[in-house]
Design a protein around this motif. Structure first.
Motif, PDB file in Angstrom:
ATOM      1  N   ARG A  19       0.922  -1.236   0.187  1.00  0.00           N
ATOM      2  CA  ARG A  19      -0.021   0.026   0.066  1.00  0.00           C
ATOM      3  C   ARG A  19       0.948   1.194   0.070  1.00  0.00           C
ATOM      4  O   ARG A  19       0.744   2.188  -0.822  1.00  0.00           O
ATOM      5  CB  ARG A  19      -0.979  -0.027   1.190  1.00  0.00           C
ATOM      6  CG  ARG A  19      -2.085   1.072   1.277  1.00  0.00           C
ATOM      7  CD  ARG A  19      -3.227   0.712   2.272  1.00  0.00           C
ATOM      8  NE  ARG A  19      -2.779   0.480   3.489  1.00  0.00           N
ATOM      9  CZ  ARG A  19      -2.821  -0.549   3.933  1.00  0.00           C
ATOM     10  NH1 ARG A  19      -3.391  -1.692   3.422  1.00  0.00           N
ATOM     11  NH2 ARG A  19      -2.428  -0.872   5.356  1.00  0.00           N
ATOM     12  N   GLU A  23       0.054   3.631  -2.996  1.00  0.00           N
ATOM     13  CA  GLU A  23      -0.919   4.493  -2.753  1.00  0.00           C
ATOM     14  C   GLU A  23      -0.738   5.869  -3.385  1.00  0.00           C
ATOM     15  O   GLU A  23      -1.635   6.709  -4.041  1.00  0.00           O
ATOM     16  CB  GLU A  23      -1.324   4.674  -1.523  1.00  0.00           C
ATOM     17  CG  GLU A  23      -2.616   5.503  -1.004  1.00  0.00           C
ATOM     18  CD  GLU A  23      -3.225   5.338   0.358  1.00  0.00           C
ATOM     19  OE1 GLU A  23      -3.249   6.202   0.996  1.00  0.00           O
ATOM     20  OE2 GLU A  23      -3.418   4.231   0.793  1.00  0.00           O
ATOM     21  N   ARG A  27      -3.483   7.638  -5.669  1.00  0.00           N
ATOM     22  CA  ARG A  27      -4.077   8.905  -5.368  1.00  0.00           C
ATOM     23  C   ARG A  27      -3.707   9.812  -6.531  1.00  0.00           C
ATOM     24  O   ARG A  27      -4.699  10.735  -6.587  1.00  0.00           O
ATOM     25  CB  ARG A  27      -3.533   9.317  -4.212  1.00  0.00           C
ATOM     26  CG  ARG A  27      -3.966   8.859  -2.889  1.00  0.00           C
ATOM     27  CD  ARG A  27      -3.532   9.525  -1.640  1.00  0.00           C
ATOM     28  NE  ARG A  27      -4.034   8.853  -0.266  1.00  0.00           N
ATOM     29  CZ  ARG A  27      -5.354   9.123   0.089  1.00  0.00           C
ATOM     30  NH1 ARG A  27      -5.924  10.096  -0.364  1.00  0.00           N
ATOM     31  NH2 ARG A  27      -6.020   8.636   1.081  1.00  0.00           N
ATOM     32  N   TRP A  47     -11.284   6.945   1.385  1.00  0.00           N
ATOM     33  CA  TRP A  47     -10.557   8.336   1.661  1.00  0.00           C
ATOM     34  C   TRP A  47     -11.427   9.438   2.201  1.00  0.00           C
ATOM     35  O   TRP A  47     -10.719  10.247   2.816  1.00  0.00           O
ATOM     36  CB  TRP A  47      -9.926   8.811   0.537  1.00  0.00           C
ATOM     37  CG  TRP A  47      -8.709   7.614  -0.042  1.00  0.00           C
ATOM     38  CD1 TRP A  47      -8.317   6.374   0.424  1.00  0.00           C
ATOM     39  CD2 TRP A  47      -8.406   7.714  -1.268  1.00  0.00           C
ATOM     40  NE1 TRP A  47      -7.656   5.810  -0.477  1.00  0.00           N
ATOM     41  CE2 TRP A  47      -7.425   6.651  -1.519  1.00  0.00           C
ATOM     42  CE3 TRP A  47      -8.192   8.763  -2.457  1.00  0.00           C
ATOM     43  CZ2 TRP A  47      -6.650   6.079  -2.841  1.00  0.00           C
ATOM     44  CZ3 TRP A  47      -7.584   8.285  -3.809  1.00  0.00           C
ATOM     45  CH2 TRP A  47      -6.810   7.001  -3.892  1.00  0.00           C
ATOM     46  N   GLY A  62      -6.475  -3.444   0.520  1.00  0.00           N
ATOM     47  CA  GLY A  62      -5.341  -3.461  -0.523  1.00  0.00           C
ATOM     48  C   GLY A  62      -4.981  -4.835  -1.160  1.00  0.00           C
ATOM     49  O   GLY A  62      -3.709  -4.764  -1.454  1.00  0.00           O
TER      50      GLY A  62
END
Length: 349
Positions: A19, A23, A27, A47, A62
């Protein structure tokens, strides 16, 4: 199932490490969306809340990201090689959840409103479409010389997902008993496409981007497919007997929705008397109430549907391990793949 992880890093470490690696890219990808689907995608990933404020609710584990990273490392590539694959698979998974909740009428996902319930059906459909388009864009922009093969794999996975979901929807219209009833073989074929294909893609796309030999890619894809089938079997158990505090859904939720899941279908095959009772409890036009769903759960368990499904989960988990052990893979990633798969299946069933 008891995880056999002695001497291995704890599976949550693999989840956290993957993750942390993926991530930022996930994002950044979500940040490229139009503001409306961007907020809804962020909500679906845990989120933010529906109003856009940062969320304190836990998102997904994840799992698919970790499988992609570990599979790339298992063929000797750096985990970073798999980041576009991990992001693409996570986007595809999220897309499938958003659309599945619409089709199934599920109002709750991860202990809060599902996307369509929070934002409306139309915007949720649009967000699912945006997530799938973004998955293709991310993978196509990986920069790898093997991008074309990876995109073809992703496209094939989408075809399998649609095929499996279409079968699942048609199952709802078929009778519980008789020559047109859903068979166990048909159910497994549906689950292989709807759930197994996505985990097969998770374990294959990273190695494909890394240019791994076809033999290794095929073995990792097969392991992911079996892991997906095991995962689906456990989900079917949780859909009947799972703790609502864990699942985020009411007890006996699948029975109250009259879903033809593996424990129910197995019980009907194993015990004709149970089949007749289940048809009476679940086959009417009106959804069963709490009492009827509780009686149906007891019938399924007494007929052996719960035991059968747990044994199927174990069988597919064993097949996944066999696929991994049948080819030369790099350590410690190969061992972490095994540990992670067993950890994920050791849920409250």
């Amino acid at each position: 199932m008891t995880p056999q992880t002695t001497g291995l890093q704890a599976p949550p470490h693999a989840l956290a490490r993957s993750r942390e690696l993926t991530e930022p890219a996930l994002r950044a990808a979500i940040g490229r969306l139009h503001p409306l689907p961007r907020r809804m995608a962020a909500f679906s990933l845990g989120w933010c809340e529906a109003d856009g404020t940062p969320s304190t609710s836990p998102g997904g584990k994840g799992v698919r990201q970790a499988l992609a990273v570990l599979a790339a490392e298992a063929v000797g590539a750096p985990g970073a090689t798999a980041v576009p694959a991990a992001v693409a698979v996570e986007l595809l998974h999220t897309f499938s959840l958003v659309h599945d909740d619409i089709m199934d009428g599920d109002e709750r996902r991860r202990h809060r409103d599902s996307v369509w319930k929070a934002f409306g059906t139309g915007p949720a459909v649009l967000t699912g479409d945006a997530l799938f388009a973004l998955a293709v864009q991310v993978l196509a922009g990986s920069g790898s010389e093997h991008t074309g093969a990876a995109v073809r794999k992703l496209a094939g996975t989408l075809g399998d997902l649609v095929h499996g979901q279409a079968d699942d929807l048609l199952f709802e219209t078929r009778p519980w008993t008789g020559p047109d009833a859903v068979t166990l073989g048909e159910y497994e074929a549906m689950a292989a496409r709807k759930t197994g294909a996505l985990l097969g893609a998770a374990t294959a796309l990273g190695p494909v981007l890394a240019g791994a030999p076809p033999r290794l890619v095929d073995a990792l894809s097969e392991a992911g497919l079996h892991l997906g089938l095991a995962f689906q079997a456990v989900d079917d158990l949780l859909g009947i007997w799972g703790d609502p505090l864990t699942t985020g859904k009411p007890v006996h939720s699948d029975l109250r929705r009259r879903k033809k899941t593996l424990p129910v279908l197995a019980a009907m095959v194993l015990d004709p008397a149970a089949a007749r009772r289940l048809e009476l409890l679940l086959g009417s036009d009106a959804p069963p109430g709490a009492a009827e769903a509780g009686r149906a759960a007891a019938v399924v368990e007494d007929a052996g549907g719960r035991t059968f499904t747990l044994e199927e989960a174990r069988r597919h988990a064993t097949a996944a391990r066999a696929a991994l052990s049948g080819v030369p893979l790099a350590e410690p990633a190969a061992a972490e793949l095994v540990a992670l798969s067993e950890y994920l299946l050791d849920r409250q069933v």
